[in-house]
Design a protein around this motif. Structure first.
Motif, mmCIF file in Angstrom:
data_model
loop_
_atom_site.group_PDB
_atom_site.id
_atom_site.type_symbol
_atom_site.label_atom_id
_atom_site.label_comp_id
_atom_site.label_asym_id
_atom_site.label_seq_id
_atom_site.Cartn_x
_atom_site.Cartn_y
_atom_site.Cartn_z
ATOM 1 N N PHE A 78 84.734 121.508 61.633
ATOM 2 C CA PHE A 78 84.535 121.339 62.906
ATOM 3 C C PHE A 78 83.950 120.010 63.348
ATOM 4 C CE2 PHE A 78 84.090 125.743 61.902
ATOM 5 C CZ PHE A 78 85.466 126.381 62.312
ATOM 6 N N GLN A 79 84.028 119.019 62.467
ATOM 7 C CA GLN A 79 83.453 117.795 62.745
ATOM 8 C C GLN A 79 84.638 116.891 62.683
ATOM 9 O OE1 GLN A 79 80.158 116.728 60.156
ATOM 10 N NE2 GLN A 79 78.822 117.843 61.281
ATOM 11 N N ASP A 80 85.569 116.646 63.543
ATOM 12 C CA ASP A 80 86.682 116.012 63.908
ATOM 13 C C ASP A 80 86.827 115.060 64.647
ATOM 14 O OD1 ASP A 80 88.906 118.086 62.228
ATOM 15 O OD2 ASP A 80 87.613 119.235 63.327
ATOM 16 N N VAL A 81 87.360 113.714 64.428
ATOM 17 C CA VAL A 81 87.564 112.420 65.125
ATOM 18 C C VAL A 81 88.606 112.174 65.098
ATOM 19 C CG1 VAL A 81 86.615 110.160 65.358
ATOM 20 C CG2 VAL A 81 85.103 112.038 64.781
ATOM 21 N N MET A 127 91.285 123.117 66.172
ATOM 22 C CA MET A 127 89.998 122.637 66.399
ATOM 23 C C MET A 127 89.452 123.059 67.712
ATOM 24 S SD MET A 127 90.909 118.632 65.003
ATOM 25 C CE MET A 127 91.954 118.230 66.308
ATOM 26 N N HIS A 149 93.077 110.702 61.936
ATOM 27 C CA HIS A 149 92.378 112.061 62.112
ATOM 28 C C HIS A 149 91.477 111.935 60.887
ATOM 29 C CE1 HIS A 149 92.163 116.671 62.917
ATOM 30 N NE2 HIS A 149 91.184 116.200 62.203
ATOM 31 N N ARG A 198 87.574 113.427 59.361
ATOM 32 C CA ARG A 198 86.737 114.751 59.170
ATOM 33 C C ARG A 198 85.792 114.535 58.158
ATOM 34 N NH1 ARG A 198 90.063 119.628 58.395
ATOM 35 N NH2 ARG A 198 90.411 119.701 60.514
ATOM 36 N N THR A 254 87.614 111.831 70.438
ATOM 37 C CA THR A 254 88.828 111.013 70.556
ATOM 38 C C THR A 254 88.209 109.611 70.979
ATOM 39 O OG1 THR A 254 90.495 112.343 71.350
ATOM 40 C CG2 THR A 254 90.994 109.984 71.698
ATOM 41 N N CYS A 314 77.729 111.410 71.038
ATOM 42 C CA CYS A 314 78.430 112.610 70.511
ATOM 43 C C CYS A 314 77.430 112.956 69.190
ATOM 44 C CB CYS A 314 79.769 112.407 69.773
ATOM 45 S SG CYS A 314 80.616 113.808 69.232
ATOM 46 N N PHE A 370 86.782 118.376 69.526
ATOM 47 C CA PHE A 370 86.935 117.278 68.569
ATOM 48 C C PHE A 370 86.673 115.800 69.613
ATOM 49 C CE2 PHE A 370 91.130 118.099 70.242
ATOM 50 C CZ PHE A 370 91.483 117.001 70.917
#
Length: 178
Positions: free
Chosen positions: A74-77, A32, A68, A70, A37, A94, A35
Motif C-alpha cells: 500500500f505504498q505505491d508511487v 491499490m 511503478h 513500491r 502519481t 504525501c 497511490f
C-alpha cells in the motif's frame, strides 16, 4: 463514546518500538486502495532518487512513460513522464510510514543522492518522528515513524484529548477505545 477501535491487523506497519522491524518489500499485485502519481521530466533521475534515496523498488515500468514504485504494501508511487515539473514544492505533502530505525539511514541516503533534499527529523505532537523530503520533481514527501508510546508523555495526553487511548487503559466505562 469513541468510534475508534484497534485495526492494526489491516496494516503492514509494525507496532511502534525501538526494536520494530520494517516489513519486507511487497511484490504482490493487488488493487491499490490509494497511490501517488508524480510527474517527472527526467524519469531516470527520479527513479534513481526514489530507489537509492527513499528505498522504493521498481515493481514494473512502461519504458519512457511510467515507472511503478513500491516499498511496503500500500505504498505505491507512479512516476509518469511530463514536459515540466513545478518550480517549487507545494504545501501539500504525501506521507509514508517507516520505523524509527530507518530514519537516520533515510536522511543519509537522500542527502547522498540530493544534498539539500531533507528537512528534519523532527518529533510531532502526535508521537511520531518525521522527515520531510523534497524530491527532484519538487514533490513534498514525509516519512513518519511512530515513537514508542509513553502513557505519561505530552503526546499521550494530546491523543487522549481527542479520544484516542491505548488498549488496556481503564477509563471507568465500558466503551471501546483505540
Amino acid at each position: 463514546m469513541s468510534d475508534y477501535y484497534n485495526a492494526f491487523e489491516m496494516s503492514p506497519v509494525p507496532a511502534p518500538g525501538p526494536d520494530a522491524v520494517p516489513p519486507e518489500p511487497c511484490r504482490g499485485i493487488y488493487g491499490m486502495p490509494a497511490f501517488v502519481t508524480i510527474p517527472t521530466s527526467d524519469l531516470a533521475a527520479s527513479m534513481d532518487f526514489w530507489t537509492r534515496g527513499l528505498g522504493f523498488f521498481e515493481l514494473f515500468s512502461i519504458p519512457g512513460t511510467l515507472v511503478h514504485l513500491r516499498r511496503w504494501a500500500f505504498q505505491d508511487v507512479l512516476l509518469v513522464t511530463a514536459e515540466s515539473v513545478p518550480e517549487q514544492a507545494p504545501a501539500m505533502s504525501c506521507s509514508f510510514a517507516c520505523v524509527l530505525s530507518q530514519i537516520d539511514s533515510l536522511v543519509e541516503s537522500c542527502r547522498a543522492v540530493l544534498p539539500n533534499s531533507v528537512d528534519g527529523p523532527r518529533d510531532t505532537p502526535w508521537n511520531t518522528r518525521d522527515v520531510e523530503v523534497i524530491t527532484p520533481e519538487n514533490a513534498r514527501i514525509v516519512f513518519t515513524a511512530a515513537k514508542p508510546f509513553d502513557p505519561s508523555s505530552q503526546e499521550a495526553r494530546n491523543l487522549e484529548a481527542i479520544g484516542i487511548t491505548p488498549p488496556g487503559v481503564d477509563h471507568g466505562d465500558t466503551e471501546t477505545h483505540a
